[in-house]
Design an enzyme around this catalytic site. Structure first.
Site, PDB file in Angstrom:
ATOM      1  N   THR A 106       0.815  -1.224   0.000  1.00 50.75           N
ATOM      2  CA  THR A 106       0.000   0.000   0.000  1.00 50.75           C
ATOM      3  C   THR A 106       0.844   1.267   0.000  1.00 50.75           C
ATOM      4  OG1 THR A 106      -1.573  -1.243   1.381  1.00 50.75           O
ATOM      5  CG2 THR A 106      -1.940   1.129   1.151  1.00 50.75           C
ATOM      6  N   THR A 107       1.820   1.327   0.890  1.00 48.75           N
ATOM      7  CA  THR A 107       2.613   2.560   1.048  1.00 48.75           C
ATOM      8  C   THR A 107       3.360   2.890  -0.236  1.00 48.75           C
ATOM      9  OG1 THR A 107       2.918   1.911   3.373  1.00 48.75           O
ATOM     10  CG2 THR A 107       4.275   3.722   2.566  1.00 48.75           C
ATOM     11  N   HIS A 160      -8.977   0.343   2.434  1.00 53.12           N
ATOM     12  CA  HIS A 160      -8.769  -1.093   2.641  1.00 53.12           C
ATOM     13  C   HIS A 160     -10.087  -1.860   2.503  1.00 53.12           C
ATOM     14  CE1 HIS A 160      -4.589  -1.109   3.591  1.00 53.12           C
ATOM     15  NE2 HIS A 160      -4.667  -0.660   4.827  1.00 53.12           N
ATOM     16  N   TYR A 218       1.872  -7.136  -6.164  1.00 51.75           N
ATOM     17  CA  TYR A 218       3.107  -6.561  -5.616  1.00 51.75           C
ATOM     18  C   TYR A 218       4.342  -7.158  -6.282  1.00 51.75           C
ATOM     19  CZ  TYR A 218       6.608  -5.315  -2.062  1.00 51.75           C
ATOM     20  OH  TYR A 218       7.715  -4.847  -1.417  1.00 51.75           O
ATOM     21  N   GLY A 245      10.161  -5.122   2.512  1.00 48.23           N
ATOM     22  CA  GLY A 245       9.709  -4.932   1.137  1.00 48.23           C
ATOM     23  C   GLY A 245      10.238  -5.993   0.181  1.00 48.23           C
TER      24      GLY A 245
END
Length: 326
Positions: free
Chosen positions: A71-72, A134, A222, A290
């Site tokens: 998300t970030t 979310h 991702y 990450g």
């Protein structure tokens, strides 16, 4: 006014009391089954107000995600793309002095506070408004689903998602929250009992919309974003009809945006090392590793087998699949 406010507070409490509850992975001691997803106690009120009072605009852009799925990073990339004309200098960019969650707020968390102030704050936000959520797709305010606003959704390999969730909630959980050992937390996750879960229905809701309404929802993984960042950042820019995709300098601009939003760079910024956001969560907790495939350092063979079966059972036949990196 005070009477109306008191009445509303009582109504919110009655809603919460009426909902099934479980201890699970979330920012608080309990999660409540609200509209077929597990909502943290302190978010039920905000979600309810968001659904009732949010007025979407056709040029709004939403970053949607299951928690701890990138998300970030996606917020940072999308902010840089959406606001490129306003902030074309990469040496004096808002992302260097503000956390991505401050620049791209969650209305469902904002609405947990003074409703009038938050509605005013959102209506005064410069356009196009860039916001995040979310919430599962079926629980989004109708003004979002029925408008022409765009949604960029990111999800992550369920193995890595669990590890990130486990690490994150252990750092931020209040003293009143139950202690879960890793194996107990894993069982909760396998049963879908975590904030905004079940994770499989969350993913599938946006996945199906991205297939039927390609101009409405862009679906990202991702892992794909990590492995070919240039290609997928271009996809985001094209989806948003950004002018940076036109002209001879588009590749250079995209490279600059990627460099600006690099995980290591954001993690190392002073603004992301100290201070709190989102109801007291320390900013540094939004930046762990990450990485792809870190789950292999946590899972036992029986856990790998169990989660693999659940993924096949829940996602099989949908066309949505994940490469398992080990």
């Amino acid at each position: 006014m005070a009477l109306a406010s008191h009445k509303q507070a009582n109504e919110e409490n009655e809603i919460i009391i009426s909902l099934p509850k479980e201890s699970g992975l979330g920012a608080g001691p309990y999660l409540h089954l609200f509209q077929d997803f597990w909502c943290p106690t302190n978010s039920v009120e905000g979600v309810n107000k968001f659904q009732k009072h949010f007025d979407a605009k056709d040029n709004d852009v939403f970053v949607a995600s299951f928690p701890k799925s990138g998300t970030t990073w996606l917020k940072a990339l999308t902010f840089a793309i959406v606001n490129h004309q306003q902030f074309s200098s990469f040496d004096n960019h808002p992302l260097l002095s503000s956390n991505p969650h401050e620049l791209v707020p969650f209305p469902e968390f904002m609405y947990s506070h003074d409703l009038h102030d938050q509605i005013l704050s959102l209506s005064n936000k410069s356009e196009p408004r860039l916001l995040s959520t979310h919430l599962p797709f079926p629980s989004l305010p109708q003004s979002i689903t029925k408008s022409n606003c765009k949604i960029i959704y990111i999800c992550r390999n369920p193995f890595d998602t669990f590890v990130s969730v486990w690490e994150f909630f252990n750092k931020i959980k209040p003293v009143s929250s139950p202690e879960f050992i890793f194996e107990e937390a894993f069982e909760k996750y396998c049963n879908g009992i975590m904030g905004f879960g079940p994770w499989w229905s969350h993913m599938l809701g946006y996945w199906k919309e991205s297939i039927t309404r390609r101009n409405k929802v862009l679906f990202l993984k991702y892992e794909d974003l990590k492995e070919d960042t240039v290609f997928h950042v271009k996809r985001i820019a094209e989806f948003l009809d950004s002018p940076i995709t036109q002209g001879g300098e588009s590749n250079t601009v995209i490279e600059h945006i990627i460099k600006l939003c690099r995980f290591e760079k954001m993690k190392d910024l002073e603004v992301n090392k100290s201070g709190c956001i989102l109801n007291g969560v320390e900013k540094k907790n939004f930046f762990r590793k990450g990485e792809i495939g870190d789950w292999i350092n946590y899972f036992s063979p029986s856990m790998i087998e169990k989660l693999s079966k659940i993924i096949e059972e829940k996602l099989g036949g949908s066309g949505l699949s994940f490469k398992v990196h080990s």
